[in-house]
Design a protein around this motif. Sequence first.
Motif, short mmCIF file in Angstrom:
data_model
loop_
_atom_site.label_atom_id
_atom_site.label_comp_id
_atom_site.label_asym_id
_atom_site.label_seq_id
_atom_site.Cartn_x
_atom_site.Cartn_y
_atom_site.Cartn_z
N GLY A 160 0.80 -1.22 0.00
CA GLY A 160 0.00 0.00 0.00
C GLY A 160 0.84 1.27 0.00
N ALA A 161 0.13 2.38 -0.03
CA ALA A 161 0.81 3.67 0.10
C ALA A 161 1.53 3.73 1.44
CB ALA A 161 -0.20 4.81 -0.02
N SER A 162 1.00 3.03 2.42
CA SER A 162 1.60 3.07 3.77
C SER A 162 3.04 2.55 3.78
CB SER A 162 0.75 2.25 4.74
OG SER A 162 -0.55 2.79 4.81
N LEU A 163 3.33 1.53 2.97
CA LEU A 163 4.72 1.08 2.90
C LEU A 163 5.58 2.08 2.12
CD1 LEU A 163 6.79 -1.04 3.69
CD2 LEU A 163 6.24 -2.30 1.61
N GLN A 164 4.96 2.78 1.16
CA GLN A 164 5.71 3.80 0.42
C GLN A 164 6.14 4.96 1.33
OE1 GLN A 164 6.89 3.39 -2.68
NE2 GLN A 164 6.04 1.35 -2.31
N PHE A 165 5.38 5.20 2.41
CA PHE A 165 5.78 6.24 3.36
C PHE A 165 7.20 5.96 3.86
CE2 PHE A 165 1.07 6.75 4.89
CZ PHE A 165 0.77 7.41 3.71
N LEU A 166 7.54 4.66 3.98
CA LEU A 166 8.88 4.27 4.45
C LEU A 166 9.85 4.06 3.28
CD1 LEU A 166 10.67 3.33 6.84
CD2 LEU A 166 9.86 1.02 6.38
N MET A 167 9.34 3.43 2.22
CA MET A 167 10.22 3.07 1.10
C MET A 167 10.79 4.32 0.42
SD MET A 167 9.04 -0.03 -1.34
CE MET A 167 10.09 -0.49 -2.71
N ALA A 168 9.96 5.35 0.30
CA ALA A 168 10.43 6.57 -0.36
C ALA A 168 11.65 7.14 0.37
CB ALA A 168 9.30 7.60 -0.45
N PRO A 169 11.57 7.39 1.69
CA PRO A 169 12.77 7.92 2.36
C PRO A 169 13.92 6.91 2.40
CG PRO A 169 10.98 7.57 3.96
CD PRO A 169 10.39 7.42 2.59
N TYR A 170 13.62 5.63 2.47
CA TYR A 170 14.71 4.65 2.48
C TYR A 170 15.60 4.82 1.24
CZ TYR A 170 15.73 0.81 5.66
OH TYR A 170 16.25 0.06 6.67
N ASN A 171 14.96 5.10 0.11
CA ASN A 171 15.68 5.19 -1.16
C ASN A 171 16.17 6.59 -1.50
OD1 ASN A 171 15.33 2.49 -3.01
ND2 ASN A 171 13.70 2.67 -1.49
N LEU A 172 15.55 7.61 -0.93
CA LEU A 172 15.84 8.98 -1.39
C LEU A 172 16.36 9.92 -0.31
CD1 LEU A 172 12.66 9.57 -3.62
CD2 LEU A 172 14.94 8.88 -4.40
N LEU A 173 16.18 9.57 0.95
CA LEU A 173 16.54 10.51 2.02
C LEU A 173 17.95 10.22 2.53
CD1 LEU A 173 14.19 11.38 5.04
CD2 LEU A 173 16.60 11.86 4.94
#
Length: 356
Positions: free
Chosen positions: A74-87
């Motif tokens: 879901g979008a809920s996992l993207q909340f974490l995946m996005a920063p994992y890859n970009l932050l």
Amino acid sequence: MKKHNFYAGPSILPEFTKEKTAEAILNFAGTGLSVMEVSHRSKEFVAVITQAMDLVKELLQVPDGYSVLFLQGGASLQFLMAPYNLLETKAAYLNTGSWASKAIKEARFLGEVVEVASSKDKNFSYIPKNYQVPADVDYFHYTSNNTIYGTEILVDPVSPVPLVSDMSSDIFSRPIDVSKYALIYAGAQKNLGPSAATLVIVKNDLLGKVSRPIPTMLDYRVHIENDSMFNTPGTVPVFGCLQTLIWLKEQGGVEAIEKINKAKAELLYAEIERNKMFASTIPDPADRSRMNVIFVMAPEYAELEKAFNDFATSRGMIGLKGHRSVGGFRASLYNAMPIESVQALVDVMKEFEKNN
Ligand SMILES: *Cc1c(COP(=O)(O)O)cnc(C)c1O
């Protein structure tokens, strides 16, 4: 009696999507087997997921250099995946509601978050304006449509850094300029298909820049290299998404659907303004969502809330009860909702006014 489905998600899907998926549950692509029981690596299913990715690219005019993925969590996992890859050190977030707040919470596991602005002071009833996105952050994240509070950002924010957006509840409702974005993600169950598929559109050359090691399943590059087949995709949800994409193309694509979405939202907001019994919770019309129309009883009629809910339900209106954090009513008008259903709701509001 005809049912009008106003649920916020999972939510209304085109008849086409339901019929085609029902057929494929019994006999998928002439295999004599169910889409639930064929290998995801069979040529028939590979054709489904490939066509779905291609249609996403076509409908949103995704430029070269971007990958389209169908993931899970879901979008809920993207909340974490996005920063994992970009932050790497710091990211900027706009706080416009519950989903935005949840995205901020996950980003804080991985670095510093600058909250550039928040509308929490007024229960997220407006879109903050005139905020500055600092230039020394890794990306700027915002939620394009606030499903719970009923606000929407229809103009892409100006950002000096890569733009990331949670478009779960308004993707495919209007054209977007993907080239402005580093990453777009969306849970499927609002405007795209059944729940349990997550759409990701990511710009390839922004990946691989963070210094932290990324666990395999959280690494976008792994899913890109494996064409969204690193692990078993949700075959039925992805099949459903493909049917909705085919349907959307037949409707004339995002430009055509935007016109209808505008007309639907205008019809309902006009009645909320006109009808003395109801009121909008979003003061500025420019901030009002076309996808999730929130309204409450006007103060003089507050005690009639349950009566209206019961009356609307008796007329086949399903899923109108507002989210517990706002109260009142929420009419979700996603792409698959015909304008006739919005007119039916308006008629019920008029009749209720006359009767009381
Ligand atoms: C529904 C929704 C989510 C949560 O999606 P899940 O797929 O349940 O994780 C996140 N953001 C927005 C804007 C939503 O509407």
